[in-house]
Enzyme design. Sequence first.
Site, PDB file in Angstrom:
ATOM      1  N   SER A  28      44.351  34.261  45.110  1.00 50.06           N
ATOM      2  CA  SER A  28      44.464  35.276  45.897  1.00 50.06           C
ATOM      3  C   SER A  28      45.506  36.203  45.639  1.00 50.06           C
ATOM      4  CB  SER A  28      44.970  34.869  47.296  1.00 50.06           C
ATOM      5  OG  SER A  28      45.924  33.707  47.221  1.00 50.06           O
ATOM      6  N   ASN A 115      50.310  25.547  53.872  1.00 51.74           N
ATOM      7  CA  ASN A 115      49.894  25.965  55.026  1.00 51.74           C
ATOM      8  C   ASN A 115      50.724  26.663  56.025  1.00 51.74           C
ATOM      9  OD1 ASN A 115      47.386  25.112  53.841  1.00 51.74           O
ATOM     10  ND2 ASN A 115      47.443  23.205  55.006  1.00 51.74           N
ATOM     11  N   THR A 160      34.869  69.316  79.328  1.00 53.30           N
ATOM     12  CA  THR A 160      34.136  68.139  79.472  1.00 53.30           C
ATOM     13  C   THR A 160      32.907  68.348  79.030  1.00 53.30           C
ATOM     14  OG1 THR A 160      33.173  68.619  81.671  1.00 53.30           O
ATOM     15  CG2 THR A 160      35.381  67.642  82.046  1.00 53.30           C
ATOM     16  N   HIS A 161      32.170  67.274  78.451  1.00 54.41           N
ATOM     17  CA  HIS A 161      30.776  67.350  77.771  1.00 54.41           C
ATOM     18  C   HIS A 161      30.901  68.527  76.642  1.00 54.41           C
ATOM     19  CE1 HIS A 161      29.332  65.374  81.405  1.00 54.41           C
ATOM     20  NE2 HIS A 161      30.160  66.012  82.007  1.00 54.41           N
ATOM     21  N   SER A 282      36.707  74.657  48.092  1.00 53.54           N
ATOM     22  CA  SER A 282      35.326  74.177  47.726  1.00 53.54           C
ATOM     23  C   SER A 282      35.413  74.580  46.209  1.00 53.54           C
ATOM     24  CB  SER A 282      34.236  74.798  48.789  1.00 53.54           C
ATOM     25  OG  SER A 282      33.098  74.897  47.832  1.00 53.54           O
ATOM     26  N   LYS A 288      35.921  78.748  51.586  1.00 58.61           N
ATOM     27  CA  LYS A 288      36.221  77.637  52.379  1.00 58.61           C
ATOM     28  C   LYS A 288      37.659  76.881  52.523  1.00 58.61           C
ATOM     29  CE  LYS A 288      32.919  74.844  52.920  1.00 58.61           C
ATOM     30  NZ  LYS A 288      32.445  74.321  54.381  1.00 58.61           N
ATOM     31  N   ASN A 290      38.747  73.582  54.192  1.00 60.80           N
ATOM     32  CA  ASN A 290      38.221  72.395  54.638  1.00 60.80           C
ATOM     33  C   ASN A 290      39.394  71.475  55.177  1.00 60.80           C
ATOM     34  OD1 ASN A 290      35.738  73.278  54.128  1.00 60.80           O
ATOM     35  ND2 ASN A 290      35.582  72.274  52.114  1.00 60.80           N
ATOM     36  N   GLU A 295      39.635  64.972  58.545  1.00 61.02           N
ATOM     37  CA  GLU A 295      38.296  64.275  58.361  1.00 61.02           C
ATOM     38  C   GLU A 295      38.567  62.870  57.948  1.00 61.02           C
ATOM     39  OE1 GLU A 295      34.930  67.094  57.000  1.00 61.02           O
ATOM     40  OE2 GLU A 295      36.862  67.658  56.044  1.00 61.02           O
ATOM     41  N   TYR A 322      43.796  24.534  59.046  1.00 59.01           N
ATOM     42  CA  TYR A 322      43.783  25.581  58.133  1.00 59.01           C
ATOM     43  C   TYR A 322      42.275  25.177  57.115  1.00 59.01           C
ATOM     44  CZ  TYR A 322      44.460  28.008  53.764  1.00 59.01           C
ATOM     45  OH  TYR A 322      44.210  28.969  52.529  1.00 59.01           O
ATOM     46  N   GLN A 327      42.110  32.306  53.748  1.00 59.72           N
ATOM     47  CA  GLN A 327      42.683  33.325  52.661  1.00 59.72           C
ATOM     48  C   GLN A 327      42.137  34.596  52.794  1.00 59.72           C
ATOM     49  OE1 GLN A 327      43.786  31.510  48.857  1.00 59.72           O
ATOM     50  NE2 GLN A 327      42.040  32.702  47.938  1.00 59.72           N
ATOM     51  N   LYS A 330      43.828  38.066  54.481  1.00 59.44           N
ATOM     52  CA  LYS A 330      44.889  39.125  54.038  1.00 59.44           C
ATOM     53  C   LYS A 330      44.642  40.538  53.381  1.00 59.44           C
ATOM     54  CE  LYS A 330      46.874  35.523  52.169  1.00 59.44           C
ATOM     55  NZ  LYS A 330      46.349  34.480  53.097  1.00 59.44           N
TER      56      LYS A 330
HETATM   57  N1  ARG Z   1      46.330  31.316  49.292  1.00 62.24           N
HETATM   58  C1  ARG Z   1      46.436  30.399  50.254  1.00 62.24           C
HETATM   59  C2  ARG Z   1      45.945  31.477  51.517  1.00 62.24           C
HETATM   60  O1  ARG Z   1      46.090  32.555  51.273  1.00 62.24           O
HETATM   61  C3  ARG Z   1      47.486  29.787  50.823  1.00 62.24           C
HETATM   62  C4  ARG Z   1      47.247  28.559  51.580  1.00 62.24           C
HETATM   63  C5  ARG Z   1      46.758  27.386  50.663  1.00 62.24           C
HETATM   64  N2  ARG Z   1      46.562  26.170  51.483  1.00 62.24           N
HETATM   65  C6  ARG Z   1      45.705  25.407  51.116  1.00 62.24           C
HETATM   66  N3  ARG Z   1      45.696  24.102  51.735  1.00 62.24           N
HETATM   67  N4  ARG Z   1      45.065  25.379  49.949  1.00 62.24           N
HETATM   68  O2  ARG Z   1      45.260  30.958  52.429  1.00 62.24           O
END
Ligand code: ARG
Length: 469
Positions: A28, A115, A160-161, A282, A288, A290, A295, A322, A327, A330
């Site tokens: 990660s 964790n 309205t509408h 454009s 144009k 835009n 948007e 957990y 993971q 994020k």
């Molecule tokens: N990179 C992990 C996550 O984002 C960290 C936690 C990992 N924990 C584990 N027991 N493998 O969740």
Amino acid sequence: MTDKSANKMWGGRFEVSNDDLMVAINASIGFDKAMAPQDIRGSKAHADMLARQGIISKADAKEIQRGLDQVLAEIAGGTFQFKLALEDIHMNVESRLSELIGPASGRLHTARSRNDQVALDFRLYVRDAVDAIDAALLKLMAALVAKAEAHADVIMPGFTHLQPAQPVTFGHHLLAYVEMLARDRGRFTDARARMNESPLGAAALAGTSFPIDRHMTAEALGFDRPTSNSLDSVADRDFALETLAAMSIAAMHLSRLSEEIVIWMTPQFGFIKLTDRWTTGSSIMPQKRNPDAAELCRAKVGRIAGTFQGLLMVMKGLPLTYSKDMQEDKETTFDAIHNFNVALAAMTGMILDLEPVPAAMHAAAGRGYSTATDLADWLVRELKLPFREAHHVTGSIVKSAETKGLGLEDLPLADMQAVEPRITKAVFSVLSVENSVASRISHGGTAPQNVRKMARAWSKRLEKLRQTS
Ligand code: ARG
């Protein structure tokens, strides 16, 4: 035989190293390096607490603090080498710490697990994001309030509408968004209050046998208190979900404002002008202009609400506590936060930039018999007709004006009297759009005097909030 290339942070009992794809799917670091400042903040608080509780020596804690400061400086300076094999930000930081300070680094992870560490880092990150979002919302609100006050008497059609309904003021229309954004702030504030408990010290899932002080770390990290259940602490991602839900609703509000900017800017409406700072051309059609920024602001709700749904589905059905599924929380959340901030800033820029075209708004406000309700109300007030009957009479008068191709205020009195003989010329006083909006002084109504009062009240409130935040 232990393979020396097995993961050095947890590879103790592993015989062969991971498949390359295992490393790739597991890592990660590509996205959670964004939490480096939070990770280091958390580790410093943890090390300090361990030393104060006599769990590690003061000397080791000092070394750890010094090393962590250096790691942070390397990351900020762009010289830090992130390694995929070290999976995530937590192990990348700890591994570099060990290169910098040696064996003392190994004591940092006492009474802690990745964790509770990741639950803490992510919470801190989301909390920081909520604070930044709040400041950005206040800026957008201030921009809207300033425009509203400046254009408190500019008359435009209210719809309205998307059909002309009754005349309103541009300032009133802008203040409607201030109300929405104020509720959005409330949702973020509520989410922040609930998320403001520290999961640090829950360890892997069951707590720890070390004499840690979770209140101490909670306080050091600006939390109200530590969380109460170690299992919940590492299994919970409600704080991210709530923030994404609040963000989805706020992004929906932005999308409605964006859509109105897009509509108002069309030559057919011509209600507002945006300068070249906020429009694009454009490559083929030279004429144009835009409204791309509007948007894109309109589109962001898709990405943000999608992130909310995505994380909700990741969490659905996960057994406590957990699981690595988490993971997946994020990357998309970071993306949603980033894009929401971009949209808020762009919208603030557009609001400050845009100028209404009062003549076009006024002309449109008068079209479509928008003061028909004023006529019906006059019949109720002056001739004591029941509203239903007044509605019917007005309908007939509108029809006769329509047949003649005239607006209500241009229809001769005789034509009105042909429908209702008791109508007098006094009726004309309510048929102009100016009088229509000026008469709507009920609480929350569109009258310019109301708008000016509300805008000033908002200015004061925002000024006070700016001073306290
Ligand atoms: N990179 C992990 C996550 O984002 C960290 C936690 C990992 N924990 C584990 N027991 N493998 O969740």
